[in-house]
Design a protein around this motif. Structure first.
Motif, PDB file in Angstrom:
ATOM      1  N   VAL A  33       0.754  -1.116   0.011  1.00 56.90           N
ATOM      2  CA  VAL A  33      -0.018  -0.102   0.107  1.00 56.90           C
ATOM      3  C   VAL A  33       0.978   1.370  -0.037  1.00 56.90           C
ATOM      4  O   VAL A  33       0.569   2.351  -0.846  1.00 56.90           O
ATOM      5  CB  VAL A  33      -0.925   0.148   1.156  1.00 56.90           C
ATOM      6  N   TYR A  34       1.935   1.185   0.876  1.00 53.33           N
ATOM      7  CA  TYR A  34       2.944   2.319   1.001  1.00 53.33           C
ATOM      8  C   TYR A  34       4.274   1.589   1.171  1.00 53.33           C
ATOM      9  O   TYR A  34       4.337   1.017   2.314  1.00 53.33           O
ATOM     10  CB  TYR A  34       2.265   3.222   1.943  1.00 53.33           C
ATOM     11  N   LYS A  35       5.137   2.320   0.573  1.00 53.37           N
ATOM     12  CA  LYS A  35       6.433   1.868   0.747  1.00 53.37           C
ATOM     13  C   LYS A  35       6.578   0.417   0.946  1.00 53.37           C
ATOM     14  O   LYS A  35       6.353  -0.301  -0.115  1.00 53.37           O
ATOM     15  CB  LYS A  35       7.297   2.605   1.813  1.00 53.37           C
ATOM     16  N   ASP A  36       6.906  -0.165   1.922  1.00 52.24           N
ATOM     17  CA  ASP A  36       7.223  -1.537   2.195  1.00 52.24           C
ATOM     18  C   ASP A  36       6.059  -2.301   3.033  1.00 52.24           C
ATOM     19  O   ASP A  36       6.005  -3.361   3.606  1.00 52.24           O
ATOM     20  CB  ASP A  36       8.717  -1.833   2.968  1.00 52.24           C
ATOM     21  N   TYR A  37       4.964  -1.547   3.148  1.00 53.43           N
ATOM     22  CA  TYR A  37       3.652  -2.022   3.690  1.00 53.43           C
ATOM     23  C   TYR A  37       2.563  -2.495   3.191  1.00 53.43           C
ATOM     24  O   TYR A  37       2.078  -1.785   2.254  1.00 53.43           O
ATOM     25  CB  TYR A  37       3.186  -0.804   4.677  1.00 53.43           C
ATOM     26  N   ARG A  38       2.492  -3.636   3.488  1.00 56.48           N
ATOM     27  CA  ARG A  38       1.270  -4.225   3.024  1.00 56.48           C
ATOM     28  C   ARG A  38       0.000  -3.875   3.192  1.00 56.48           C
ATOM     29  O   ARG A  38      -0.931  -4.075   2.509  1.00 56.48           O
ATOM     30  CB  ARG A  38       1.495  -5.944   3.275  1.00 56.48           C
TER      31      ARG A  38
END
Length: 68
Positions: A33-38
Motif C-alpha cells: 500500500v505504501y513503501k514496504d507496507y502491505r
C-alpha cells in the motif's frame, strides 16, 4: 500520497487495553500500500472520526471489504 487503485478498507478489532478505534487499508492484489507496507492501520480517537475517514475514502472510490 497513496495510489487508491485496488485499495479496500477493513475494520480492525479494538485491542483490550487500547482506547483507539482502528481501521486498515489494504490492496486486493497483495501489493504494498505504501513503501514496504502491505497494509496501513490508521487509528482515531472516536468512532465518529473513523466514520468520517471511511466516508471520505468511499467518496474517493475505496470501498469496505465485504469478505469475512
Amino acid at each position: 500520497m497513496l495510489p487508491l487503485d485496488n485499495l479496500k478498507v477493513r475494520d480492525v478489532e479494538k485491542s483490550f487495553m487500547s482506547s483507539k478505534h482502528i481501521f486498515a487499508l489494504f490492496n486486493t492484489e497483495q501489493r504494498n500500500v505504501y513503501k514496504d507496507y502491505r497494509f496501513l492501520e490508521l487509528a482515531c480517537d472516536s468512532q465518529e472520526d473513523v466514520d468520517s475517514w471511511k466516508a471520505s475514502l468511499l467518496r474517493a472510490g475505496v470501498y469496505p471489504d465485504k469478505s469475512v
